[in-house]
Enzyme design. Structure first.
Site, PDB file in Angstrom:
ATOM      1  N   VAL A  84       0.826  -1.226   0.000  1.00 39.13           N
ATOM      2  CA  VAL A  84       0.000   0.000   0.000  1.00 39.13           C
ATOM      3  C   VAL A  84       0.853   1.266   0.000  1.00 39.13           C
ATOM      4  CG1 VAL A  84      -2.021  -1.070   1.083  1.00 39.13           C
ATOM      5  CG2 VAL A  84      -0.269  -0.001   2.529  1.00 39.13           C
ATOM      6  N   TYR A 107       3.082   4.775  16.502  1.00 35.87           N
ATOM      7  CA  TYR A 107       1.874   3.987  16.200  1.00 35.87           C
ATOM      8  C   TYR A 107       0.650   4.758  16.719  1.00 35.87           C
ATOM      9  CZ  TYR A 107      -1.404   0.029  16.332  1.00 35.87           C
ATOM     10  OH  TYR A 107      -2.492  -0.795  16.160  1.00 35.87           O
TER      11      TYR A 107
HETATM   12  N1  LIG Z   1      -4.134  -6.630  16.612  1.00 33.58           N
HETATM   13  C1  LIG Z   1      -4.479  -5.624  17.414  1.00 33.58           C
HETATM   14  O1  LIG Z   1      -4.365  -5.686  18.660  1.00 33.58           O
HETATM   15  C2  LIG Z   1      -5.044  -4.376  16.828  1.00 33.58           C
HETATM   16  C3  LIG Z   1      -4.892  -4.075  15.472  1.00 33.58           C
HETATM   17  N2  LIG Z   1      -5.398  -2.890  14.994  1.00 33.58           N
HETATM   18  C4  LIG Z   1      -5.232  -2.548  13.597  1.00 33.58           C
HETATM   19  O2  LIG Z   1      -5.887  -3.538  12.784  1.00 33.58           O
HETATM   20  C5  LIG Z   1      -5.317  -3.516  11.468  1.00 33.58           C
HETATM   21  C6  LIG Z   1      -5.042  -4.939  11.022  1.00 33.58           C
HETATM   22  O3  LIG Z   1      -4.000  -5.430  11.853  1.00 33.58           O
HETATM   23  P1  LIG Z   1      -4.009  -6.943  12.398  1.00 33.58           P
HETATM   24  O4  LIG Z   1      -4.943  -7.766  11.587  1.00 33.58           O
HETATM   25  O5  LIG Z   1      -4.172  -6.880  13.877  1.00 33.58           O
HETATM   26  O6  LIG Z   1      -2.505  -7.322  12.130  1.00 33.58           O
HETATM   27  P2  LIG Z   1      -1.849  -8.357  11.124  1.00 33.58           P
HETATM   28  O7  LIG Z   1      -0.396  -8.112  11.207  1.00 33.58           O
HETATM   29  O8  LIG Z   1      -2.398  -9.706  11.371  1.00 33.58           O
HETATM   30  O9  LIG Z   1      -2.407  -7.872   9.696  1.00 33.58           O
HETATM   31  C7  LIG Z   1      -1.879  -6.741   9.098  1.00 33.58           C
HETATM   32  C8  LIG Z   1      -2.042  -6.934   7.606  1.00 33.58           C
HETATM   33  O10 LIG Z   1      -1.536  -5.769   6.967  1.00 33.58           O
HETATM   34  C9  LIG Z   1      -0.749  -6.189   5.881  1.00 33.58           C
HETATM   35  N3  LIG Z   1       0.259  -5.168   5.579  1.00 33.58           N
HETATM   36  C10 LIG Z   1       1.214  -4.676   6.391  1.00 33.58           C
HETATM   37  N4  LIG Z   1       1.967  -3.777   5.725  1.00 33.58           N
HETATM   38  C11 LIG Z   1       1.474  -3.712   4.460  1.00 33.58           C
HETATM   39  C12 LIG Z   1       1.800  -2.988   3.303  1.00 33.58           C
HETATM   40  N5  LIG Z   1       2.834  -2.127   3.283  1.00 33.58           N
HETATM   41  N6  LIG Z   1       1.066  -3.180   2.182  1.00 33.58           N
HETATM   42  C13 LIG Z   1       0.035  -4.046   2.180  1.00 33.58           C
HETATM   43  N7  LIG Z   1      -0.356  -4.776   3.248  1.00 33.58           N
HETATM   44  C14 LIG Z   1       0.377  -4.599   4.371  1.00 33.58           C
HETATM   45  C15 LIG Z   1      -0.095  -7.489   6.336  1.00 33.58           C
HETATM   46  O11 LIG Z   1       0.277  -8.260   5.204  1.00 33.58           O
HETATM   47  C16 LIG Z   1      -1.241  -8.142   7.108  1.00 33.58           C
HETATM   48  O12 LIG Z   1      -2.052  -8.905   6.250  1.00 33.58           O
HETATM   49  C17 LIG Z   1      -4.055  -2.635  11.580  1.00 33.58           C
HETATM   50  O13 LIG Z   1      -4.330  -1.347  11.065  1.00 33.58           O
HETATM   51  C18 LIG Z   1      -3.817  -2.533  13.097  1.00 33.58           C
HETATM   52  O14 LIG Z   1      -3.143  -1.357  13.484  1.00 33.58           O
HETATM   53  C19 LIG Z   1      -6.055  -1.972  15.789  1.00 33.58           C
HETATM   54  C20 LIG Z   1      -6.218  -2.246  17.127  1.00 33.58           C
HETATM   55  C21 LIG Z   1      -5.770  -3.477  17.725  1.00 33.58           C
HETATM   56  C1  LIG Z   2       1.211  -3.684  18.068  1.00 39.23           C
HETATM   57  C2  LIG Z   2      -0.045  -4.075  18.645  1.00 39.23           C
HETATM   58  C3  LIG Z   2      -0.254  -3.298  19.872  1.00 39.23           C
HETATM   59  C4  LIG Z   2      -1.381  -2.734  20.148  1.00 39.23           C
HETATM   60  C5  LIG Z   2      -2.535  -2.939  19.262  1.00 39.23           C
HETATM   61  C6  LIG Z   2      -3.578  -1.891  19.466  1.00 39.23           C
HETATM   62  O1  LIG Z   2      -3.607  -1.065  18.333  1.00 39.23           O
HETATM   63  C7  LIG Z   2      -3.375  -1.042  20.672  1.00 39.23           C
HETATM   64  C8  LIG Z   2      -4.311  -0.977  21.639  1.00 39.23           C
HETATM   65  C9  LIG Z   2      -4.040  -0.040  22.751  1.00 39.23           C
HETATM   66  C10 LIG Z   2      -4.856   0.133  23.796  1.00 39.23           C
HETATM   67  C11 LIG Z   2      -6.025  -0.691  24.081  1.00 39.23           C
HETATM   68  C12 LIG Z   2      -6.874  -0.193  25.050  1.00 39.23           C
HETATM   69  C13 LIG Z   2      -8.067  -0.936  25.449  1.00 39.23           C
HETATM   70  C14 LIG Z   2      -8.955  -0.283  26.265  1.00 39.23           C
HETATM   71  C15 LIG Z   2     -10.181  -0.954  26.685  1.00 39.23           C
HETATM   72  O2  LIG Z   2     -10.388  -2.124  26.421  1.00 39.23           O
HETATM   73  C16 LIG Z   2     -11.192  -0.136  27.470  1.00 39.23           C
HETATM   74  O3  LIG Z   2     -12.090  -1.008  28.134  1.00 39.23           O
HETATM   75  C17 LIG Z   2     -10.523   0.759  28.492  1.00 39.23           C
HETATM   76  C18 LIG Z   2     -11.513   1.749  29.052  1.00 39.23           C
HETATM   77  C19 LIG Z   2     -11.663   2.989  28.535  1.00 39.23           C
HETATM   78  C20 LIG Z   2     -10.856   3.451  27.354  1.00 39.23           C
HETATM   79  C21 LIG Z   2     -11.052   4.958  27.166  1.00 39.23           C
HETATM   80  C22 LIG Z   2     -12.225   5.284  26.256  1.00 39.23           C
HETATM   81  O4  LIG Z   2     -13.024   4.364  25.912  1.00 39.23           O
HETATM   82  O5  LIG Z   2     -12.301   6.432  25.844  1.00 39.23           O
END
Ligand SMILES: NC(=O)C1=CN([C@@H]2O[C@H](COP(=O)(O)OP(=O)(O)OC[C@H]3O[C@@H](n4cnc5c(N)ncnc54)[C@H](O)[C@@H]3O)[C@@H](O)[C@H]2O)C=CC1
Ligand SMILES: CC/C=C\C[C@H](O)/C=C/C=C\C=C\C=C\C(=O)[C@@H](O)C/C=C\CCC(=O)O
Length: 224
Positions: free
Chosen positions: A28, A114
């Site tokens: 992308v 991030y």
């Molecule tokens: N896993 C988590 O805890 C959370 C993830 N997210 C977001 O969810 C979205 C999906 O991530 P996940 O499924 O969790 O991770 P993942 O690592 O399983 O999937 C990420 C996908 O993005 C693709 N990707 C990465 N760089 C790329 C590039 N340059 N071009 C094309 N594709 C690319 C990878 O191939 C992979 O399929 C991301 O934006 C991430 O920030 C948001 C909150 C929590």
């Molecule tokens: C590289 C992967 C690392 C992180 C992935 C993801 O993108 C990051 C998540 C970071 C924080 C997650 C926070 C979760 C919060 C909760 O589950 C809530 O229940 C906490 C309560 C209130 C949040 C404040 C609000 O809702 O405004």
């Protein structure tokens, strides 16, 4: 990810029949390749109805790459989708979902860039959604903010290649995951379907957490 992409296509072919889906590998951050992927999709299926800008990485070492993937490419993907959806381009409308994170509400000192990108995705999406409404694009644009989700991305918090000097805080992450819980991707998909199906939603900020499930962030109305 070509391996997972082809596996996903095979599953969809088995469920919905050949020719109902396609997998196009694309970095992308390569603007021409992203434009080409959109065009090939429209050439094959005739129009674009739904776009989800989901690609994301966690790399505080190569933080410029994190900005390119998580924010710049989301903006580019939104603009490319609008070229194929918006009435301003003579198209028939559609809906776009941009993926942010709960990191935009509960920031982590260990992921400053991030966190910045995920804040940016919310700000951009809310603004372009207003532009779409005021400009009568016919396109609904919303943002989805998951908490921790059980995917490979979550495990990068333990890698020095991804976290750089912040890797020493990995135990803090584990404490946060234990405190807030870890979601399954199926609930994120459910949230996406809701954003796609609910025609009343534009500029919405959907949050998905273990404690509250699928819910929406509300902002104080802007006062003069
Ligand atoms: N896993 C988590 O805890 C959370 C993830 N997210 C977001 O969810 C979205 C999906 O991530 P996940 O499924 O969790 O991770 P993942 O690592 O399983 O999937 C990420 C996908 O993005 C693709 N990707 C990465 N760089 C790329 C590039 N340059 N071009 C094309 N594709 C690319 C990878 O191939 C992979 O399929 C991301 O934006 C991430 O920030 C948001 C909150 C929590
Ligand atoms: C590289 C992967 C690392 C992180 C992935 C993801 O993108 C990051 C998540 C970071 C924080 C997650 C926070 C979760 C919060 C909760 O589950 C809530 O229940 C906490 C309560 C209130 C949040 C404040 C609000 O809702 O405004």
């Amino acid at each position: 990810n070509e391996i997972l992409g082809e596996q996903c296509k095979a599953q969809l072919d088995a469920e919905f029949g050949e020719g109902k889906s396609t997998f196009i590998q694309c970095d992308v951050t390569h603007g021409d390749a992203l434009r080409d992927a959109f065009q090939r999709t429209v050439d094959q299926f005739g129009q674009l109805d739904i776009a989800i800008n989901n690609a994301g990485i966690n790399n505080e070492k190569n933080w410029e790459k994190t900005i390119q993937v998580n924010l710049t490419s989301v903006i580019k993907g939104t603009y490319l989708a609008l070229e194929h959806m918006s009435k301003e381009y003579g198209k028939i409308g559609g809906t776009i979902i941009n993926v942010s994170s709960m990191a935009a509400f509960l920031h982590s000192p260990h992921q400053p860039v991030y966190t910045a990108t995920k804040h940016g995705v919310i700000g951009f999406t809310r603004a372009i959604a207003d532009a779409s409404l005021q400009g009568d694009y016919g396109v609904r644009i919303n943002v989805l903010c998951p908490a921790f989700v059980d995917t490979p991305l979550l495990h990068t918090v333990e890698d020095e290649d991804n976290m750089g000097k912040f890797v020493k805080f990995k135990d803090d992450f584990k404490r946060s995951m234990n405190k807030f819980g870890v979601l399954q991707p199926s609930l994120i998909a459910e949230g996406m379907m809701r954003l796609i199906m609910d025609n009343s939603l534009n500029g919405a900020v959907m949050k998905i957490t273990c404690s509250k499930g699928i819910h929406f962030h509300t902002y104080e109305p802007m006062s003069a």
